[in-house]
Design a protein around this motif. Structure first.
Motif, mmCIF file in Angstrom:
data_model
loop_
_atom_site.group_PDB
_atom_site.id
_atom_site.type_symbol
_atom_site.label_atom_id
_atom_site.label_comp_id
_atom_site.label_asym_id
_atom_site.label_seq_id
_atom_site.Cartn_x
_atom_site.Cartn_y
_atom_site.Cartn_z
ATOM 1 N N ASN A 47 0.816 -1.220 0.000
ATOM 2 C CA ASN A 47 0.000 0.000 0.000
ATOM 3 C C ASN A 47 0.849 1.269 0.000
ATOM 4 O OD1 ASN A 47 -2.431 -1.532 0.235
ATOM 5 N ND2 ASN A 47 -2.003 -1.809 2.410
ATOM 6 N N ASP A 48 2.156 1.105 -0.015
ATOM 7 C CA ASP A 48 3.051 2.264 0.010
ATOM 8 C C ASP A 48 3.101 2.939 -1.362
ATOM 9 O OD1 ASP A 48 3.561 1.833 2.623
ATOM 10 O OD2 ASP A 48 5.695 1.400 2.426
ATOM 11 N N PRO A 49 3.566 4.194 -1.417
ATOM 12 C CA PRO A 49 3.669 4.909 -2.694
ATOM 13 C C PRO A 49 4.563 4.180 -3.693
ATOM 14 C CG PRO A 49 3.912 6.421 -0.858
ATOM 15 C CD PRO A 49 3.933 5.044 -0.280
ATOM 16 N N GLU A 50 4.393 4.493 -4.950
ATOM 17 C CA GLU A 50 5.103 3.815 -6.031
ATOM 18 C C GLU A 50 6.613 3.912 -5.882
ATOM 19 O OE1 GLU A 50 4.938 1.249 -9.063
ATOM 20 O OE2 GLU A 50 3.172 2.159 -8.130
ATOM 21 N N TYR A 51 7.107 5.079 -5.403
ATOM 22 C CA TYR A 51 8.560 5.239 -5.305
ATOM 23 C C TYR A 51 9.159 4.294 -4.259
ATOM 24 C CZ TYR A 51 7.042 8.499 -1.588
ATOM 25 O OH TYR A 51 6.441 9.083 -0.496
ATOM 26 N N VAL A 52 8.385 3.917 -3.240
ATOM 27 C CA VAL A 52 8.860 2.945 -2.251
ATOM 28 C C VAL A 52 8.919 1.551 -2.879
ATOM 29 C CG1 VAL A 52 8.368 1.823 -0.043
ATOM 30 C CG2 VAL A 52 7.989 4.288 -0.297
ATOM 31 N N LEU A 53 7.863 1.205 -3.611
ATOM 32 C CA LEU A 53 7.801 -0.120 -4.240
ATOM 33 C C LEU A 53 8.918 -0.295 -5.268
ATOM 34 C CD1 LEU A 53 3.937 -0.488 -4.753
ATOM 35 C CD2 LEU A 53 5.340 -1.294 -2.858
ATOM 36 N N GLU A 54 9.195 0.763 -6.034
ATOM 37 C CA GLU A 54 10.249 0.687 -7.039
ATOM 38 C C GLU A 54 11.620 0.525 -6.381
ATOM 39 O OE1 GLU A 54 9.950 4.117 -9.508
ATOM 40 O OE2 GLU A 54 8.104 3.440 -10.505
ATOM 41 N N ALA A 55 11.845 1.258 -5.295
ATOM 42 C CA ALA A 55 13.144 1.201 -4.619
ATOM 43 C C ALA A 55 13.394 -0.157 -3.973
ATOM 44 C CB ALA A 55 13.239 2.314 -3.572
ATOM 45 N N LEU A 56 12.325 -0.827 -3.531
ATOM 46 C CA LEU A 56 12.476 -2.096 -2.802
ATOM 47 C C LEU A 56 11.994 -3.296 -3.621
ATOM 48 C CD1 LEU A 56 11.270 -1.028 0.768
ATOM 49 C CD2 LEU A 56 13.587 -1.046 -0.149
ATOM 50 N N ALA A 57 11.914 -3.125 -4.935
ATOM 51 C CA ALA A 57 11.373 -4.196 -5.787
ATOM 52 C C ALA A 57 12.130 -5.504 -5.607
ATOM 53 C CB ALA A 57 11.403 -3.757 -7.249
ATOM 54 N N THR A 58 13.447 -5.452 -5.605
ATOM 55 C CA THR A 58 14.256 -6.672 -5.477
ATOM 56 C C THR A 58 14.071 -7.317 -4.114
ATOM 57 O OG1 THR A 58 15.917 -5.788 -6.997
ATOM 58 C CG2 THR A 58 16.598 -7.594 -5.570
ATOM 59 N N GLU A 59 14.138 -6.516 -3.047
ATOM 60 C CA GLU A 59 13.988 -7.039 -1.689
ATOM 61 C C GLU A 59 12.602 -7.655 -1.475
ATOM 62 O OE1 GLU A 59 15.210 -4.163 -2.529
ATOM 63 O OE2 GLU A 59 16.916 -3.557 -1.259
ATOM 64 N N MET A 60 11.564 -7.028 -2.051
ATOM 65 C CA MET A 60 10.208 -7.548 -1.876
ATOM 66 C C MET A 60 10.021 -8.873 -2.624
ATOM 67 S SD MET A 60 7.784 -4.149 -1.925
ATOM 68 C CE MET A 60 6.296 -5.119 -1.654
ATOM 69 N N LYS A 61 10.630 -8.979 -3.798
ATOM 70 C CA LYS A 61 10.536 -10.230 -4.557
ATOM 71 C C LYS A 61 11.184 -11.379 -3.781
ATOM 72 C CE LYS A 61 11.621 -12.330 -9.016
ATOM 73 N NZ LYS A 61 12.275 -12.150 -10.340
ATOM 74 N N GLN A 62 12.335 -11.097 -3.199
ATOM 75 C CA GLN A 62 13.031 -12.117 -2.409
ATOM 76 C C GLN A 62 12.215 -12.499 -1.180
ATOM 77 O OE1 GLN A 62 16.749 -10.130 -1.668
ATOM 78 N NE2 GLN A 62 17.643 -10.737 -3.650
ATOM 79 N N ALA A 63 11.588 -11.509 -0.551
ATOM 80 C CA ALA A 63 10.768 -11.775 0.635
ATOM 81 C C ALA A 63 9.544 -12.614 0.273
ATOM 82 C CB ALA A 63 10.345 -10.462 1.277
ATOM 83 N N GLN A 64 8.937 -12.340 -0.895
ATOM 84 C CA GLN A 64 7.773 -13.114 -1.344
ATOM 85 C C GLN A 64 8.153 -14.572 -1.623
ATOM 86 O OE1 GLN A 64 6.772 -10.555 -4.587
ATOM 87 N NE2 GLN A 64 5.380 -9.267 -3.369
ATOM 88 N N GLU A 65 9.339 -14.760 -2.191
ATOM 89 C CA GLU A 65 9.816 -16.129 -2.445
ATOM 90 C C GLU A 65 10.050 -16.863 -1.124
ATOM 91 O OE1 GLU A 65 13.269 -15.445 -4.799
ATOM 92 O OE2 GLU A 65 12.139 -15.103 -6.669
ATOM 93 N N LEU A 66 10.602 -16.144 -0.146
ATOM 94 C CA LEU A 66 10.808 -16.746 1.169
ATOM 95 C C LEU A 66 9.477 -17.103 1.813
ATOM 96 C CD1 LEU A 66 12.546 -17.558 3.611
ATOM 97 C CD2 LEU A 66 12.495 -15.139 4.337
ATOM 98 N N LEU A 67 8.486 -16.206 1.693
ATOM 99 C CA LEU A 67 7.166 -16.455 2.269
ATOM 100 C C LEU A 67 6.543 -17.702 1.649
ATOM 101 C CD1 LEU A 67 4.792 -15.643 4.066
ATOM 102 C CD2 LEU A 67 3.982 -14.154 2.216
ATOM 103 N N ALA A 68 6.689 -17.859 0.316
ATOM 104 C CA ALA A 68 6.138 -19.036 -0.362
ATOM 105 C C ALA A 68 6.790 -20.314 0.170
ATOM 106 C CB ALA A 68 6.354 -18.918 -1.868
ATOM 107 N N THR A 69 8.092 -20.261 0.399
ATOM 108 C CA THR A 69 8.817 -21.420 0.929
ATOM 109 C C THR A 69 8.362 -21.752 2.345
ATOM 110 O OG1 THR A 69 10.756 -20.876 -0.418
ATOM 111 C CG2 THR A 69 11.108 -22.326 1.461
ATOM 112 N N LEU A 70 8.245 -20.729 3.181
ATOM 113 C CA LEU A 70 7.827 -20.944 4.567
ATOM 114 C C LEU A 70 6.395 -21.458 4.640
ATOM 115 C CD1 LEU A 70 9.330 -17.711 6.202
ATOM 116 C CD2 LEU A 70 10.201 -20.052 6.430
ATOM 117 N N SER A 71 5.526 -20.929 3.773
ATOM 118 C CA SER A 71 4.114 -21.331 3.791
ATOM 119 C C SER A 71 3.959 -22.780 3.346
ATOM 120 C CB SER A 71 3.293 -20.414 2.874
ATOM 121 O OG SER A 71 3.354 -19.075 3.325
ATOM 122 N N ALA A 72 4.762 -23.170 2.339
ATOM 123 C CA ALA A 72 4.671 -24.535 1.816
ATOM 124 C C ALA A 72 5.046 -25.563 2.871
ATOM 125 C CB ALA A 72 5.574 -24.684 0.594
#
Length: 377
Positions: A47-72
């Motif tokens: 829900n953060d502004p676009e400039y935050v999402l763009e700056a953290l795009a790589t970190e968020m992708k890695q976190a989402q992959e980790l979440l998928a692994t932990l959830s599985a």
């Protein structure tokens, strides 16, 4: 230019601070290896502004992959519990955001951040495959709340433009109308529409006129005390100097009977406090110039040789420029007013229904009823 540079620097600093705070939250969540915590932070960041999402795009992708692994690695019951926690959190977050939307206003400019936040939040839910169907009714009702508040703010913005246009005796009318139109121009979504065209066209023309008044006022406002003292120090000026100062004072609202000789004019421009020359110039408005004062000033200025003024005092020449510009603008305004009256539609015959108000409004459609069973915000 310096003011714009400072604003841009402040905005950049604010954005960098938000990015850093978001990065720290995400780093902490990743380090916890807790799927519930990580899921909550990722939802919050979406829900953060676009400039935050763009700056953290790589970190968020890695976190989402980790979440998928932990959830599985969780059991079916734990996965269901995690999903329910996600839904509960999303519903609560939406309620909080919509409460902020309902409370925001045009007066304190809080809508500038709150309305885009509400839009981002709803878009994030609709783009989430886990939430889009489960929260369909909440999203529909929230869309209505957001649309109603947007319309309310638009009405407030148009009302402020109208009020600024009516505020003709305000020496700062130019600044007020300029700010109101800037808010109109920067509002998202775009407010330009056929229903607003007449009002906005008139407001922009008025702003151009008010800018000319503001520019003329700056000629005198930019004079320092030393420059004004030079004028006051003249003991026996040529008649043109006396008449120029007299004309300026007449435009500022002084009585012609009190300005018959140079001594009275010099006393007048020597006043201090609320009656100081600069205070009166700052409060000057074309609408305070009477027809009588205009007529006297036009007669005075028609007999003045600017070259003789410039030979005596460059400061008095600036007073001359103010007076000449103000009269030219006043004559232009009179001509525009006469043209409007000439082109105005004839009054309706007696007994005919009255026409609609000239006040421009954004038509507000009644909101649709919420879906059955939808929660209230």
């Amino acid at each position: 230019a310096e003011e714009l540079k400072a604003k841009n620097a402040a905005l950049y600093e604010k954005q960098q601070k938000e990015i850093e705070e978001a990065k720290n939250k995400l780093t902490t969540a990743v380090a916890s290896n807790d799927p519930t915590t990580l899921q909550s932070i990722l939802e919050d960041l979406e829900n953060d502004p676009e400039y935050v999402l763009e700056a953290l795009a790589t970190e968020m992708k890695q976190a989402q992959e980790l979440l998928a692994t932990l959830s599985a690695a969780l059991s079916a019951a734990a996965q269901a519990e995690l999903m329910q926690a996600k839904i509960d959190q999303a519903q609560q977050d939406l309620k909080n955001v919509m409460n902020k939307v309902k409370m925001c206003s045009a007066a304190d400019k809080s809508y500038m951040e709150t309305l885009p936040e509400g839009e981002r939040h709803l878009n994030a839910i609709q783009n989430d495959k886990d939430l889009v169907n489960v929260m369909k009714s909440e999203v529909e009702q929230a869309r209505t709340v957001l649309a109603n508040k947007t319309t309310e703010i638009q009405l407030n913005i148009l009302e402020e433009i109208q009020n600024a246009m009516k505020d003709k005796e305000n020496g700062d009318q130019y600044d007020r109308l300029k700010l109101a139109l800037n808010i109109f121009d920067t509002f998202d979504p775009d407010m330009n529409s056929p229903s607003n065209a007449v009002l906005i066209g008139e407001a922009r023309r008025m702003l151009e006129m008010l800018y000319e008044v503001w520019r003329l006022k700056q000629l005198l406002m930019n004079l320092d005390q030393k420059a004004i003292a030079q004028v006051k120090a003249i003991n026996k000026p040529i008649d043109e100097v006396h008449q120029v100062i007299r004309a300026v004072l007449l435009l500022l609202g002084e009585d012609p009977k009190d300005l018959q000789d140079w001594k009275s004019c010099r006393v007048n421009i020597s006043r201090t406090g609320k009656e100081s020359l600069k205070r009166r110039i700052s409060a000057f408005s074309m609408d305070t110039v009477t027809d009588k004062a205009q007529a006297i000033c036009e007669k005075i200025m028609s007999k003045i040789d600017l070259k003789r003024i410039e030979a005596v005092s460059s400061v008095v020449a600036i007073f001359y420029a103010f007076c000449a510009g103000a009269l030219k603008l006043e004559q232009s305004m009179d001509a525009d007013e006469a043209a409007k009256k000439k082109n105005a539609a004839p009054p309706p015959p007696p007994g005919s229904p009255k026409g609609a108000s000239k006040e421009v409004e954004v038509k507000k459609e009644p909101p649709p009823p919420p879906p059955p069973g939808a929660p209230k915000f």
